[in-house]
Scaffold this motif. Structure first.
Motif, PDB file in Angstrom:
ATOM      1  N   THR A  40       0.761  -1.140   0.010  1.00  0.00           N
ATOM      2  CA  THR A  40       0.100  -0.044   0.115  1.00  0.00           C
ATOM      3  C   THR A  40       0.902   1.225  -0.107  1.00  0.00           C
ATOM      4  OG1 THR A  40      -1.741  -1.108   1.053  1.00  0.00           O
ATOM      5  CG2 THR A  40      -2.014   1.177   1.116  1.00  0.00           C
ATOM      6  N   PRO A  41       1.699   1.407   0.737  1.00  0.00           N
ATOM      7  CA  PRO A  41       2.852   2.486   0.838  1.00  0.00           C
ATOM      8  C   PRO A  41       3.411   2.782  -0.730  1.00  0.00           C
ATOM      9  CG  PRO A  41       3.586   1.013   2.126  1.00  0.00           C
ATOM     10  CD  PRO A  41       2.204   0.383   2.068  1.00  0.00           C
ATOM     11  N   TRP A  42       3.809   1.882  -1.351  1.00  0.00           N
ATOM     12  CA  TRP A  42       4.483   1.848  -2.682  1.00  0.00           C
ATOM     13  C   TRP A  42       3.378   2.808  -3.421  1.00  0.00           C
ATOM     14  CZ3 TRP A  42       5.256  -3.920  -3.690  1.00  0.00           C
ATOM     15  CH2 TRP A  42       6.386  -4.277  -2.665  1.00  0.00           C
ATOM     16  N   LYS A  43       2.278   2.580  -3.428  1.00  0.00           N
ATOM     17  CA  LYS A  43       0.985   3.001  -4.255  1.00  0.00           C
ATOM     18  C   LYS A  43       1.072   4.713  -3.827  1.00  0.00           C
ATOM     19  CE  LYS A  43      -1.806  -1.043  -5.213  1.00  0.00           C
ATOM     20  NZ  LYS A  43      -3.157  -1.434  -5.146  1.00  0.00           N
ATOM     21  N   MET A  44       1.035   4.697  -2.305  1.00  0.00           N
ATOM     22  CA  MET A  44       0.977   5.967  -1.769  1.00  0.00           C
ATOM     23  C   MET A  44       2.218   6.731  -2.374  1.00  0.00           C
ATOM     24  SD  MET A  44       1.651   7.402   2.140  1.00  0.00           S
ATOM     25  CE  MET A  44       3.251   6.512   2.245  1.00  0.00           C
ATOM     26  N   PHE A  45       3.448   6.435  -2.332  1.00  0.00           N
ATOM     27  CA  PHE A  45       4.503   7.351  -2.776  1.00  0.00           C
ATOM     28  C   PHE A  45       4.612   7.527  -4.249  1.00  0.00           C
ATOM     29  CE2 PHE A  45       6.474   5.714   1.431  1.00  0.00           C
ATOM     30  CZ  PHE A  45       6.957   7.150   1.691  1.00  0.00           C
ATOM     31  N   ALA A  46       4.126   6.622  -5.089  1.00  0.00           N
ATOM     32  CA  ALA A  46       3.583   6.793  -6.535  1.00  0.00           C
ATOM     33  C   ALA A  46       2.955   8.077  -6.828  1.00  0.00           C
ATOM     34  CB  ALA A  46       3.365   5.641  -7.221  1.00  0.00           C
ATOM     35  N   ALA A  47       1.664   8.024  -6.081  1.00  0.00           N
ATOM     36  CA  ALA A  47       0.873   9.119  -5.943  1.00  0.00           C
ATOM     37  C   ALA A  47       1.555  10.453  -5.561  1.00  0.00           C
ATOM     38  CB  ALA A  47      -0.216   8.878  -5.235  1.00  0.00           C
ATOM     39  N   LEU A  48       2.231  10.391  -4.435  1.00  0.00           N
ATOM     40  CA  LEU A  48       2.889  11.511  -3.822  1.00  0.00           C
ATOM     41  C   LEU A  48       4.029  12.007  -4.526  1.00  0.00           C
ATOM     42  CD1 LEU A  48       2.639  12.872  -0.974  1.00  0.00           C
ATOM     43  CD2 LEU A  48       4.617  11.337  -0.248  1.00  0.00           C
ATOM     44  N   ALA A  49       4.714  11.120  -5.633  1.00  0.00           N
ATOM     45  CA  ALA A  49       5.832  11.763  -6.458  1.00  0.00           C
ATOM     46  C   ALA A  49       5.284  12.566  -7.410  1.00  0.00           C
ATOM     47  CB  ALA A  49       6.516  10.412  -7.247  1.00  0.00           C
ATOM     48  N   THR A  50       4.076  12.553  -7.935  1.00  0.00           N
ATOM     49  CA  THR A  50       3.355  13.274  -8.870  1.00  0.00           C
ATOM     50  C   THR A  50       3.252  14.496  -8.236  1.00  0.00           C
ATOM     51  OG1 THR A  50       1.342  12.732  -8.512  1.00  0.00           O
ATOM     52  CG2 THR A  50       2.329  11.266  -9.806  1.00  0.00           C
ATOM     53  N   ARG A  51       3.221  15.033  -7.029  1.00  0.00           N
ATOM     54  CA  ARG A  51       2.971  16.268  -6.281  1.00  0.00           C
ATOM     55  C   ARG A  51       4.026  17.193  -6.295  1.00  0.00           C
ATOM     56  NH1 ARG A  51      -1.725  16.608  -3.156  1.00  0.00           N
ATOM     57  NH2 ARG A  51      -3.012  14.622  -3.344  1.00  0.00           N
ATOM     58  N   ASN A  52       3.694  18.641  -6.666  1.00  0.00           N
ATOM     59  CA  ASN A  52       4.652  19.511  -6.539  1.00  0.00           C
ATOM     60  C   ASN A  52       4.700  19.993  -4.944  1.00  0.00           C
ATOM     61  OD1 ASN A  52       6.226  21.671  -7.181  1.00  0.00           O
ATOM     62  ND2 ASN A  52       4.720  23.233  -7.370  1.00  0.00           N
ATOM     63  N   LEU A  53       5.826  19.127  -4.460  1.00  0.00           N
ATOM     64  CA  LEU A  53       6.272  19.469  -3.057  1.00  0.00           C
ATOM     65  C   LEU A  53       7.532  19.867  -3.029  1.00  0.00           C
ATOM     66  CD1 LEU A  53       4.880  16.042  -1.618  1.00  0.00           C
ATOM     67  CD2 LEU A  53       3.806  18.395  -1.356  1.00  0.00           C
ATOM     68  N   PRO A  54       7.823  20.432  -1.722  1.00  0.00           N
ATOM     69  CA  PRO A  54       9.208  21.009  -1.403  1.00  0.00           C
ATOM     70  C   PRO A  54      10.216  19.932  -1.016  1.00  0.00           C
ATOM     71  CG  PRO A  54       7.809  21.435   0.382  1.00  0.00           C
ATOM     72  CD  PRO A  54       7.109  20.724  -0.721  1.00  0.00           C
ATOM     73  N   TRP A  55      10.523  19.140  -2.136  1.00  0.00           N
ATOM     74  CA  TRP A  55      11.179  17.708  -2.003  1.00  0.00           C
ATOM     75  C   TRP A  55      12.665  18.104  -1.450  1.00  0.00           C
ATOM     76  CZ3 TRP A  55       8.664  13.565  -2.060  1.00  0.00           C
ATOM     77  CH2 TRP A  55       7.477  13.370  -2.754  1.00  0.00           C
TER      78      TRP A  55
END
Length: 224
Positions: free
Chosen positions: A45-60
């Motif tokens: 489940t967290p793999w899917k979460m991170f894949a979704a998170l990676a598409t966001r414009n965040l202060p990485w």
């Protein structure tokens, strides 16, 4: 401890909602104190979460990810949580601090990793096994009694020894985020929400806890 529970339709909905929750907390933390510190466990489940998170414009560039646990296995091994974490995040330019599970002296490596941990985590992600384990705090293992170290090693479990954050390390979380999916989690989820110390997950303490569960894990809810 008190757990706030939200029930969603399926694992995809859990992952999507979790990504939004992490993104919001990351943005707020960076605005508040300049950095977002996030510890993550393994699981599908967290793999899917991170894949979704990676598409966001965040202060990485202001986000640091630590591992809550890891299997002792070679770099790139498909059993490693780190392998899937990196694949899921893709090109997101985020700092990942991996657990040093390939070192020759694992006890010393665990001690060094503990020194890298922040005084507080903004967020710690946890999963829940059918046997009630979380991170790599597994039933019957001596790691459950470790209170003088932040990082410790387990006996072999499901084919690998593990390196894991201990209860004192998880207690550094300002917020826990549990992702729990599947019908095989119904009983441990009930015990988690009841704070049942019979399962390792039931002994985790932190400032706040937010549980995202899908309907398969949450129903039927004939709980006392």
């Amino acid at each position: 401890m008190r757990h706030d529970l939200q029930i969603l339709d399926d694992p995809d909905a859990v992952a999507t909602h979790a990504a939004a929750e992490v993104a919001n907390r990351a943005t707020a933390a960076v605005v508040d104190h300049g950095r977002f510190t996030f510890a993550v466990s393994g699981g599908h489940t967290p793999w899917k979460m991170f894949a979704a998170l990676a598409t966001r414009n965040l202060p990485w560039q202001n986000i640091t990810i630590f591992q809550a646990d890891e299997r002792v296995a070679p770099d790139g091994d498909p059993d490693r949580n780190l392998t899937h974490l990196r694949e899921s995040l893709g090109a997101a330019g985020v700092e990942i601090v991996p657990m040093p599970v390939t070192d020759a002296d694992l006890e010393a490596a665990a001690g060094r990793y503990a020194e890298l941990l922040p005084a507080r985590f903004d967020l710690v992600h946890l999963g829940l096994g059918p046997d009630g384990h979380t991170a790599s705090l597994v039933p019957g293992d001596p790691v459950l009694t470790v209170t003088d170290r932040l990082v410790a090693l387990t006996r072999p479990y499901q084919g690998h020894p593990r390196m894991t954050l201990t209860y004192p390390a998880l207690a550094r979380a300002d917020q826990l985020l549990w992702l729990i999916t599947g019908a095989d989690k119904r009983t441990p989820l009930r015990k988690l929400l009841a704070g049942d110390p019979a399962i390792p997950a039931g002994r985790v303490e932190a400032a706040r806890s937010y549980v995202l569960a899908d309907k398969d894990a949450a129903y039927p809810r004939r709980w006392s």
